[in-house]
Design a protein around this motif. Sequence first.
Motif: not given
Length: 251
Positions: A1-6, A94-95, A230-235, A238-240
């Motif tokens: 999840x991107x939030x864990x990488x912030x 945010x990603x 956009x950063x949240x949606x893609x992370x 499509x990435x996470x």
Amino acid sequence: MPISSVAVGNRDEVLHPSALKAALAEFISTLIFVFAGQGSGMAYARLTGDGPATPAGLVSAALAHAFALFVAVSVGANISGGHVNPAVTFGAFVGGNITLLRGLLYWAAQLLGSAAACLLLRFSTGGLATGTFALSSGVGVWNAFVLEIVMTFGLVYTVYATAIDPKKGTLGTIAPLAIGLVVGANILVGGAFDGASMNPAVSFGPALVSWSWESHWVYWAGPLVGGGLAGLVYELIFISHSHEQLPATDY
């Protein structure tokens, strides 16, 4: 999840020579972009005697910004990532792809680069007004707010897909071109309504030099919301999450 990488980052990171070099690269890239993009509008106004906006002027602005951003991203890509835009930096944050403190360092460099470009334009053109972003007649602040969100979402989504995504492969070689083209295309859409900023730094420099701040918050809030989404949606999508490749016959 991107939030864990912030991450917030630390003072040593911001003061590291590589971070300072990256900030300088962002300053120069933003200066190049704003000088060419804003300068093209000033040149067109000079040639037309400050006449009303025309379709030809819109096309020239779109081309100038597309070409200039292509160059600005290209020259900064190997040093700072070639953000050239606080909304792109915020979307990367945010990603989880840049720390908060390094992002703020980029922001400062981008804003200073834009202001420097506008000051140089005013001086080198003999004091001509740099112009500011403004809403067209009949366009409300909330209309422009939504327009900036959608356009910046498309821009930052393109940045993620072509430059940030670790699966980008050879697609990364055309990232600067794709980023420049989506900005040019968005200007053709939104230029007649609110100027199509998609970039708080691009709006900040002319506003500072001309000291005109009417509806300026739209050109910060809209791009930052669009870039963050956009950063949240893609992370997240499509990435996470890993996706298993389907056989070619299933496409």
